[in-house]
Design a protein around this motif. Structure first.
Motif, PDB file in Angstrom:
ATOM      1  N   THR A  60       1.049  -1.205  -0.346  1.00 15.62           N
ATOM      2  CA  THR A  60       0.054   0.028  -0.306  1.00 15.62           C
ATOM      3  C   THR A  60       0.734   0.824  -0.108  1.00 15.62           C
ATOM      4  OG1 THR A  60       0.385  -0.006   2.649  1.00 15.62           O
ATOM      5  CG2 THR A  60      -1.937  -1.306   1.125  1.00 15.62           C
ATOM      6  N   LEU A  61       2.240   1.229   0.189  1.00 19.26           N
ATOM      7  CA  LEU A  61       3.702   2.331  -0.249  1.00 19.26           C
ATOM      8  C   LEU A  61       3.718   2.773  -1.485  1.00 19.26           C
ATOM      9  CD1 LEU A  61       3.933   4.482   1.715  1.00 19.26           C
ATOM     10  CD2 LEU A  61       5.109   3.640   3.113  1.00 19.26           C
ATOM     11  N   LEU A 209       1.559  -5.824   7.284  1.00 17.75           N
ATOM     12  CA  LEU A 209       1.731  -7.298   7.418  1.00 17.75           C
ATOM     13  C   LEU A 209       0.145  -8.705   8.152  1.00 17.75           C
ATOM     14  CD1 LEU A 209       3.204 -10.082   6.119  1.00 17.75           C
ATOM     15  CD2 LEU A 209       4.632  -9.702   7.609  1.00 17.75           C
ATOM     16  N   THR A 210      -0.231  -7.584   8.634  1.00 13.85           N
ATOM     17  CA  THR A 210      -1.022  -8.436   9.845  1.00 13.85           C
ATOM     18  C   THR A 210      -1.926  -6.980  10.175  1.00 13.85           C
ATOM     19  OG1 THR A 210      -1.022 -10.106  11.752  1.00 13.85           O
ATOM     20  CG2 THR A 210       0.000  -8.285  11.773  1.00 13.85           C
ATOM     21  N   ASP A 211      -2.993  -7.923  10.806  1.00  9.76           N
ATOM     22  CA  ASP A 211      -3.929  -7.205  12.363  1.00  9.76           C
ATOM     23  C   ASP A 211      -3.428  -7.453  13.566  1.00  9.76           C
ATOM     24  OD1 ASP A 211      -5.136  -5.894   9.289  1.00  9.76           O
ATOM     25  OD2 ASP A 211      -7.023  -7.622   9.447  1.00  9.76           O
ATOM     26  N   GLU A 212      -2.409  -7.940  13.411  1.00  7.51           N
ATOM     27  CA  GLU A 212      -2.176  -8.632  15.504  1.00  7.51           C
ATOM     28  C   GLU A 212      -1.926  -7.762  15.440  1.00  7.51           C
ATOM     29  OE1 GLU A 212      -0.206 -12.205  16.693  1.00  7.51           O
ATOM     30  OE2 GLU A 212      -0.201 -12.010  14.920  1.00  7.51           O
ATOM     31  N   PRO A 214       0.964  -4.926  17.113  1.00  8.68           N
ATOM     32  CA  PRO A 214       2.737  -5.344  16.889  1.00  8.68           C
ATOM     33  C   PRO A 214       3.236  -6.050  17.695  1.00  8.68           C
ATOM     34  CG  PRO A 214       1.212  -3.256  15.842  1.00  8.68           C
ATOM     35  CD  PRO A 214       1.100  -4.139  16.608  1.00  8.68           C
ATOM     36  N   GLU A 215       3.340  -6.173  19.119  1.00 12.43           N
ATOM     37  CA  GLU A 215       3.945  -6.428  19.764  1.00 12.43           C
ATOM     38  C   GLU A 215       3.869  -7.817  20.396  1.00 12.43           C
ATOM     39  OE1 GLU A 215       5.234  -5.870  24.652  1.00 12.43           O
ATOM     40  OE2 GLU A 215       4.422  -4.333  23.760  1.00 12.43           O
ATOM     41  N   ALA A 216       2.305  -7.930  20.022  1.00 13.41           N
ATOM     42  CA  ALA A 216       2.033  -9.941  19.893  1.00 13.41           C
ATOM     43  C   ALA A 216       2.794 -10.138  19.142  1.00 13.41           C
ATOM     44  CB  ALA A 216       0.750  -9.800  20.225  1.00 13.41           C
ATOM     45  N   TYR A 217       2.909  -9.855  17.857  1.00 14.13           N
ATOM     46  CA  TYR A 217       3.325 -10.291  16.692  1.00 14.13           C
ATOM     47  C   TYR A 217       4.740 -10.576  16.473  1.00 14.13           C
ATOM     48  CZ  TYR A 217       5.039 -11.038  12.156  1.00 14.13           C
ATOM     49  OH  TYR A 217       5.591 -10.913  10.663  1.00 14.13           O
ATOM     50  N   ALA A 218       5.099  -9.131  17.467  1.00 16.73           N
ATOM     51  CA  ALA A 218       6.760  -9.432  17.218  1.00 16.73           C
ATOM     52  C   ALA A 218       7.205 -10.374  18.376  1.00 16.73           C
ATOM     53  CB  ALA A 218       7.636  -8.509  17.649  1.00 16.73           C
ATOM     54  N   ARG A 219       6.489 -10.369  19.573  1.00 10.75           N
ATOM     55  CA  ARG A 219       6.741 -11.662  20.523  1.00 10.75           C
ATOM     56  C   ARG A 219       6.655 -12.691  20.040  1.00 10.75           C
ATOM     57  NH1 ARG A 219       8.095 -10.295  25.952  1.00 10.75           N
ATOM     58  NH2 ARG A 219       7.602  -8.847  24.952  1.00 10.75           N
TER      59      ARG A 219
END
Length: 246
Positions: A60-61, A209-212, A214-219
């Motif tokens: 999208t960018l 990349l995701t709707d999750e 971001p911190e939960a995704y990274a962890r």
């Protein structure tokens, strides 16, 4: 069966300088940054070399806006694990070509920084036989491996010598992160929180990349990648590498 249960060796520690060579911003953050955090904490110097600025990484960018954004995210991500020097080669994201131009650029960086350890990413066609690897990862990984030999041979790319970059044959090890056939590992827990923080700096990329959260995704990502080789490294979370000795 014996191969599956064979324990991995600890990563070599008899080095002071490393050069990490990958294709895109975030490549080192999906599992490898936790090891880098531990090495910089121990006083070792790690330099990042990225073939691109990741300008084609966010659908999208537009690339002219995405590249500078991802560059800044990479600089912040590197700083989170103690890496102060990040260089970009400005090959075109998504269509990196394996060949002498790429090998020359990487060999020049090896001669500049004179590492004993070169780190790169899985250069095979898949991860775990399940997920296809990208052409950029394959090209840069293979070129990084080949450039180690190029850097030490004065007759390959002699123009580098003319530019004041003397041959460097001091690379002792090449470590492949994300390999399906790891030979060595380092415990993940000491660098875990820094690894999460480093990946989280790629917030714009993660949010695209995701709707999750971001911190939960990274962890979650760091927890997952740290689990892959733990059963072969004392039963604890670990970061695996396929290490080639030079």
């Amino acid at each position: 069966m014996a191969e599956e249960t064979q324990q991995l060796a600890p990563m070599p520690e008899d080095w002071q300088r490393a050069l990490a060579v990958v294709a895109h911003p975030d490549d080192l953050e999906y599992g490898c940054a936790g090891a880098i955090a531990q090495w910089t904490d121990a006083g070792k110097e790690v330099v990042y070399l990225l073939a691109t600025r990741g300008e084609a990484g966010i659908d999208t960018l537009e690339p002219d806006k995405c590249g500078p954004l991802r560059e800044q995210e990479q600089l912040a991500s590197a700083a989170a694990v103690g890496v102060q020097t990040v260089e970009f080669l400005d090959h075109k994201d998504g269509v990196i070509e394996y060949g002498t131009a790429l090998r020359r650029d990487i060999a020049a960086a090896i001669r500049r920084h004179r590492p004993e350890l070169v780190i790169t990413l899985n250069h095979h066609e898949s991860f775990g036989g399940r997920f296809l690897n990208t052409p950029d990862h394959r090209a840069v990984g293979q070129a990084a491996i080949d450039a180690v030999g190029d850097a030490g041979n004065r007759w390959i790319f002699p123009e580098l010598g003319e530019q004041g970059l003397a041959p460097w044959g001091g690379v002792k090890w090449i470590a492949i992160a994300g390999s399906d056939t790891p030979t060595h590992a380092i415990a993940a827990e000491p660098g875990f929180e820094r690894a999460v923080a480093s990946l989280l700096e790629h917030r714009a990329y993660i949010e695209a990349l995701t709707d999750e959260d971001p911190e939960a995704y990274a962890r979650g990502i760091i927890t997952m990648t740290s689990s892959f080789v733990g059963d072969r490294f004392g039963g604890k979370p670990a970061i695996g590498f396929h290490v080639y000795e030079r």
